[in-house]
Write an enzyme that holds these catalytic residues in place. Structure first.
Site, short mmCIF file in Angstrom:
data_model
loop_
_atom_site.label_atom_id
_atom_site.label_comp_id
_atom_site.label_asym_id
_atom_site.label_seq_id
_atom_site.Cartn_x
_atom_site.Cartn_y
_atom_site.Cartn_z
N CYS A 105 48.22 32.40 37.45
CA CYS A 105 48.27 33.12 36.16
C CYS A 105 47.67 32.26 35.06
O CYS A 105 48.10 31.13 34.81
CB CYS A 105 49.71 33.47 35.81
SG CYS A 105 49.85 34.37 34.24
N LYS A 128 49.36 32.36 45.90
CA LYS A 128 48.09 32.82 45.33
C LYS A 128 47.70 31.84 44.24
O LYS A 128 48.46 31.64 43.29
CB LYS A 128 48.22 34.23 44.76
CG LYS A 128 46.92 34.79 44.20
CD LYS A 128 47.10 36.22 43.70
CE LYS A 128 45.76 36.83 43.27
NZ LYS A 128 45.17 36.15 42.10
N GLN A 145 55.91 38.96 44.29
CA GLN A 145 55.38 37.72 43.73
C GLN A 145 56.30 37.19 42.63
O GLN A 145 56.72 37.93 41.74
CB GLN A 145 53.98 37.90 43.15
CG GLN A 145 53.36 36.57 42.73
CD GLN A 145 52.00 36.70 42.08
OE1 GLN A 145 51.89 37.18 40.96
NE2 GLN A 145 50.95 36.25 42.77
N GLU A 203 41.34 44.31 39.41
CA GLU A 203 40.90 45.24 38.37
C GLU A 203 39.98 46.33 38.90
O GLU A 203 40.03 47.47 38.43
CB GLU A 203 40.23 44.46 37.24
CG GLU A 203 41.23 43.61 36.45
CD GLU A 203 40.61 42.96 35.23
OE1 GLU A 203 39.40 43.19 34.98
OE2 GLU A 203 41.31 42.20 34.54
N VAL A 255 49.81 42.51 36.23
CA VAL A 255 50.87 42.68 35.24
C VAL A 255 50.96 44.14 34.80
O VAL A 255 49.97 44.74 34.34
CB VAL A 255 50.61 41.78 34.01
CG1 VAL A 255 51.68 42.00 32.95
CG2 VAL A 255 50.59 40.31 34.43
N ASN A 278 34.80 38.65 42.60
CA ASN A 278 33.43 39.14 42.77
C ASN A 278 33.33 40.47 43.52
O ASN A 278 32.34 40.71 44.21
CB ASN A 278 32.55 38.11 43.50
CG ASN A 278 32.30 36.87 42.67
OD1 ASN A 278 32.81 36.74 41.56
ND2 ASN A 278 31.52 35.94 43.20
#
Length: 357
Positions: free
Chosen positions: A101, A142, A72, A228, A18, A205
């Site tokens: 989400c 996803k 997406q 991230e 986002v 991970n």
């Protein structure tokens, strides 16, 4: 006719994030071995009703090096999702349906990860099928783990039958309050891979390049998707840890080359992530964050990086001419740079007193 073949290299993927999967960031990670990128999750109703929203997210999409790129979408209405997809499909290499989400807005709007309950599977299958039969590009999904974990594999086979060309699994359950609760269950990705014939991408991970390698080995997945961690180190897939100032300046240069494709808030957030990755525990970092938040232009952010951040790191200000050079000081630790600055200042003081030749 449904599209079932995946024509892309899925080995290293930048996840949809986002307000962070902007064109400049997508172009940046491509320079460092990212094989496929996604846009952020787009809302069908806004694509159809908000012209400014549509124009902003189409701007620069798939231009030049921004390919292949996956757009997406979210939603729970097959007809609406297909209509929205048609607004962007001419600038997309594939369309992805978000089934992961975890945000509160997704729960309230009943989309994303809140469509994983079995009662919603017919709707999900209808959306994927409608996209696959209506569009000239592949369709993917996803998803996260279903609340009843073993059901995830059954859902995967249904998505495959509906026309999905590949699946990306973030192997955690949906939780609006704790998005990263516990480690991702990579065994479930391996199991999904055994259930379906289409490619499966592993998400979760990954903090380092070694984690990417380990993830592939443990899951047998066709690729690894990272979110991230890639924000902190956009060079992750090249197994490189960049100098935080130099990678920030590289990103800003791309922003200049592609104006109005990222908001100043998005740019600030990226720069904060780049610097935080290596300097987040430095005593000056809070001051940096505050100053960054007050910047109103790319030029102001650039001056902050070239002058103040360099000095806070104990390094000399970085001129534009030095961007192309390998600055040995850039590789020093903050402590080494501080020692160099102390010696330099001592030398200047001694010279002033006439104690040095």
């Amino acid at each position: 006719m449904a599209k079932t073949a995946c024509p892309f290299d899925l080995s290293t993927i930048a996840a949809p994030m986002v307000n962070q999967s902007d064109l400049p960031f997508r172009l940046l990670v491509r320079r460092y071995n990212t094989s496929l990128v996604y846009t952020q999750m787009l809302h069908p109703d806004r694509l159809l009703e908000d012209q400014e929203y549509l124009e902003f997210h189409r701007r620069g999409l798939r231009d030049g090096l921004d390919a292949p790129v996956v757009v997406q979408l979210c939603g729970n209405d097959p007809e609406l999702v297909v209509k929205a997809a048609r607004q962007v499909v001419d600038r997309a290499d594939a369309i992805d349906l978000n089934l992961g989400c975890p945000q509160e807005a997704a729960r309230e709007g009943h989309y994303g990860g809140y469509l994983l309950d079995k009662k919603d599977w017919p709707v999900v299958e209808s959306i994927v099928s409608a996209l696959a039969h209506s569009l000239p590009v592949p369709v993917s999904a996803k998803l996260r783990l279903c609340q009843h974990t073993p059901a995830t594999h059954e859902l995967g086979t249904r998505l495959e039958a509906a026309g999905a060309s590949w699946l990306a699994l973030h192997a955690r359950h949906v939780s609006a309050r704790r998005r990263r609760q516990g480690a991702a269950d990579l065994a479930q990705i391996k199991m999904l891979k055994e259930y379906v014939r289409i490619p499966v991408v592993s998400n979760g991970n990954v903090k380092t390049w070694d984690d990417v390698v380990k993830n592939r080995e443990e899951t047998g997945a066709d690729g690894v998707m990272v979110g991230e961690t890639l924000l902190a180190n956009p060079c992750l897939f090249a197994n490189v840890t960049p100098d935080p100032v130099r990678i920030s300046l590289e990103y800003l240069d791309i922003c200049r080359e592609h104006p109005n494709t990222a908001t100043i808030q998005t740019i600030q957030t990226h720069i904060r992530h780049f610097v935080d990755h290596q300097c987040g525990r430095r005593p000056w970092f809070n001051k940096f964050r505050s100053t960054l938040g007050q910047c109103e232009s790319i030029s102001e952010i650039e001056r902050l990086l070239r002058v103040k951040v360099q000095r806070w790191r104990g390094l000399k200000p970085l001129s534009a001419e030095e961007d192309e050079d390998e600055d040995e000081d850039a590789g020093h630790s903050d402590t080494e740079g501080t020692d160099d600055r102390k010696e330099e200042r001592l030398g200047e003081a001694l010279a002033t007193l006439g104690l040095l030749d």
